[in-house]
Design a protein around this motif. Structure first.
Motif, PDB file in Angstrom:
ATOM      1  N   MET A  63      63.143  50.857  49.739  1.00  0.00           N
ATOM      2  CA  MET A  63      63.729  50.865  48.392  1.00  0.00           C
ATOM      3  C   MET A  63      64.886  49.882  48.263  1.00  0.00           C
ATOM      4  SD  MET A  63      64.638  53.327  50.447  1.00  0.00           S
ATOM      5  CE  MET A  63      65.787  54.543  50.989  1.00  0.00           C
ATOM      6  N   LYS A  64      65.376  49.356  49.374  1.00  0.00           N
ATOM      7  CA  LYS A  64      66.494  48.425  49.320  1.00  0.00           C
ATOM      8  C   LYS A  64      66.039  46.966  49.278  1.00  0.00           C
ATOM      9  CE  LYS A  64      69.907  51.324  49.500  1.00  0.00           C
ATOM     10  NZ  LYS A  64      70.716  51.523  48.335  1.00  0.00           N
ATOM     11  N   ARG A  65      64.728  46.730  49.425  1.00  0.00           N
ATOM     12  CA  ARG A  65      64.238  45.362  49.387  1.00  0.00           C
ATOM     13  C   ARG A  65      64.070  44.903  47.958  1.00  0.00           C
ATOM     14  NH1 ARG A  65      59.299  45.557  53.390  1.00  0.00           N
ATOM     15  NH2 ARG A  65      59.711  47.751  53.175  1.00  0.00           N
ATOM     16  N   GLY A  66      63.864  43.610  47.771  1.00  0.00           N
ATOM     17  CA  GLY A  66      63.567  43.103  46.439  1.00  0.00           C
ATOM     18  C   GLY A  66      64.735  42.404  45.801  1.00  0.00           C
ATOM     19  N   PHE A  67      64.811  42.508  44.498  1.00  0.00           N
ATOM     20  CA  PHE A  67      65.702  41.639  43.746  1.00  0.00           C
ATOM     21  C   PHE A  67      66.176  42.367  42.501  1.00  0.00           C
ATOM     22  CE2 PHE A  67      64.783  39.230  39.837  1.00  0.00           C
ATOM     23  CZ  PHE A  67      65.827  38.338  39.816  1.00  0.00           C
ATOM     24  N   ASN A  69      67.880  41.599  38.798  1.00  0.00           N
ATOM     25  CA  ASN A  69      68.211  40.550  37.845  1.00  0.00           C
ATOM     26  C   ASN A  69      69.593  40.816  37.261  1.00  0.00           C
ATOM     27  OD1 ASN A  69      68.306  38.592  35.917  1.00  0.00           O
ATOM     28  ND2 ASN A  69      66.481  39.230  34.825  1.00  0.00           N
ATOM     29  N   ARG A  70      70.535  39.910  37.542  1.00  0.00           N
ATOM     30  CA  ARG A  70      71.912  40.082  37.067  1.00  0.00           C
ATOM     31  C   ARG A  70      72.037  39.796  35.575  1.00  0.00           C
ATOM     32  NH1 ARG A  70      75.082  36.073  40.673  1.00  0.00           N
ATOM     33  NH2 ARG A  70      76.740  36.655  39.254  1.00  0.00           N
ATOM     34  N   TYR A  71      71.055  39.137  34.999  1.00  0.00           N
ATOM     35  CA  TYR A  71      71.154  38.702  33.613  1.00  0.00           C
ATOM     36  C   TYR A  71      70.323  39.559  32.659  1.00  0.00           C
ATOM     37  CZ  TYR A  71      73.085  34.864  36.201  1.00  0.00           C
ATOM     38  OH  TYR A  71      73.848  34.125  37.059  1.00  0.00           O
ATOM     39  N   LYS A  72      69.783  40.671  33.135  1.00  0.00           N
ATOM     40  CA  LYS A  72      68.973  41.544  32.289  1.00  0.00           C
ATOM     41  C   LYS A  72      69.850  42.166  31.198  1.00  0.00           C
ATOM     42  CE  LYS A  72      66.104  45.634  32.363  1.00  0.00           C
ATOM     43  NZ  LYS A  72      65.455  46.666  33.146  1.00  0.00           N
ATOM     44  N   THR A  73      69.305  42.263  29.993  1.00  0.00           N
ATOM     45  CA  THR A  73      70.033  42.898  28.895  1.00  0.00           C
ATOM     46  C   THR A  73      69.721  44.386  28.892  1.00  0.00           C
ATOM     47  OG1 THR A  73      69.788  40.874  27.609  1.00  0.00           O
ATOM     48  CG2 THR A  73      70.453  42.838  26.413  1.00  0.00           C
ATOM     49  N   HIS A  74      70.739  45.201  28.993  1.00  0.00           N
ATOM     50  CA  HIS A  74      70.580  46.654  28.928  1.00  0.00           C
ATOM     51  C   HIS A  74      70.892  47.107  27.508  1.00  0.00           C
ATOM     52  CE1 HIS A  74      70.084  47.313  33.239  1.00  0.00           C
ATOM     53  NE2 HIS A  74      70.924  46.294  33.382  1.00  0.00           N
ATOM     54  N   TYR A  75      70.085  48.014  26.988  1.00  0.00           N
ATOM     55  CA  TYR A  75      70.244  48.482  25.610  1.00  0.00           C
ATOM     56  C   TYR A  75      70.616  49.956  25.577  1.00  0.00           C
ATOM     57  CZ  TYR A  75      67.905  44.212  24.068  1.00  0.00           C
ATOM     58  OH  TYR A  75      67.588  42.899  23.820  1.00  0.00           O
ATOM     59  N   ALA A  76      71.326  50.348  24.525  1.00  0.00           N
ATOM     60  CA  ALA A  76      71.520  51.761  24.212  1.00  0.00           C
ATOM     61  C   ALA A  76      70.290  52.152  23.394  1.00  0.00           C
ATOM     62  CB  ALA A  76      72.792  51.955  23.404  1.00  0.00           C
ATOM     63  N   LEU A  77      69.462  53.045  23.929  1.00  0.00           N
ATOM     64  CA  LEU A  77      68.182  53.377  23.297  1.00  0.00           C
ATOM     65  C   LEU A  77      68.314  54.565  22.353  1.00  0.00           C
ATOM     66  CD1 LEU A  77      65.957  53.041  26.497  1.00  0.00           C
ATOM     67  CD2 LEU A  77      66.400  51.319  24.756  1.00  0.00           C
ATOM     68  N   VAL A  78      67.700  54.438  21.186  1.00  0.00           N
ATOM     69  CA  VAL A  78      67.707  55.504  20.179  1.00  0.00           C
ATOM     70  C   VAL A  78      66.280  55.677  19.679  1.00  0.00           C
ATOM     71  CG1 VAL A  78      68.636  56.252  17.960  1.00  0.00           C
ATOM     72  CG2 VAL A  78      70.027  54.831  19.440  1.00  0.00           C
TER      73      VAL A  78
END
Length: 148
Positions: A63-67, A69-78
């Motif tokens: 579970m610690k492998r991989g990547f 993305n520092r630039y992903k946009t996180h949204y407040a979902l409604v």
């Protein structure tokens, strides 16, 4: 005086220590590499995470492998279902109003409206993003979906 003529004052910069230049020299003999073995030889060293041939720790933590993305946009979902329950027909809905009612936690995240549930009455919603299903349901109920 020109830029290439400027020199540091004497004693301001120390030269690098040249180790491994004979037994009499400081740092001679083994030159700080200990005795024999893979790490005493010249050339490229061991790669990071090498454990001498033992199964590396990272292999046991899939579970610690991989990547990430520092630039992903996180949204407040409604969801539409939440808006259906909390607002009257024809209400104007903005991210600030959603925050004051406690539907979203933070105002610094952009708001995304999801098409979960049904919308029975018209609402005028202003948000940063809408799913295709949400936009279709809002317009079918006679409301408006405005992107900020």
């Amino acid at each position: 005086m020109m830029e290439h003529q400027i020199a540091s004052p004497k004693g301001a910069r120390r030269g690098r220590k040249r180790i491994g230049r004979g037994d009499a020299a400081g740092g001679g003999s083994y030159a700080g590499r200990g005795m024999k073995g893979q790490k005493s030889r010249s050339g490229r060293g061991l790669r990071p995470g090498f454990e001498g041939g033992q199964l590396p720790l990272i292999k046991g933590l899939p579970m610690k492998r991989g990547f990430t993305n520092r630039y992903k946009t996180h949204y407040a979902l409604v969801s539409l279902e939440t808006l259906q329950e909390r607002f009257e027909p024809g209400d104007e809905i903005t991210p600030e109003k959603l925050h004051t009612l406690g539907i979203i936690r933070r105002t610094r995240l952009p708001v995304k409206v999801l098409g979960d549930g049904e919308l029975q009455h018209s609402l005028n919603i202003s948000a940063h993003k809408f799913t295709a299903a949400a936009r279709a349901k809002i317009e079918a109920a006679g409301g408006t979906a405005v992107e900020l």
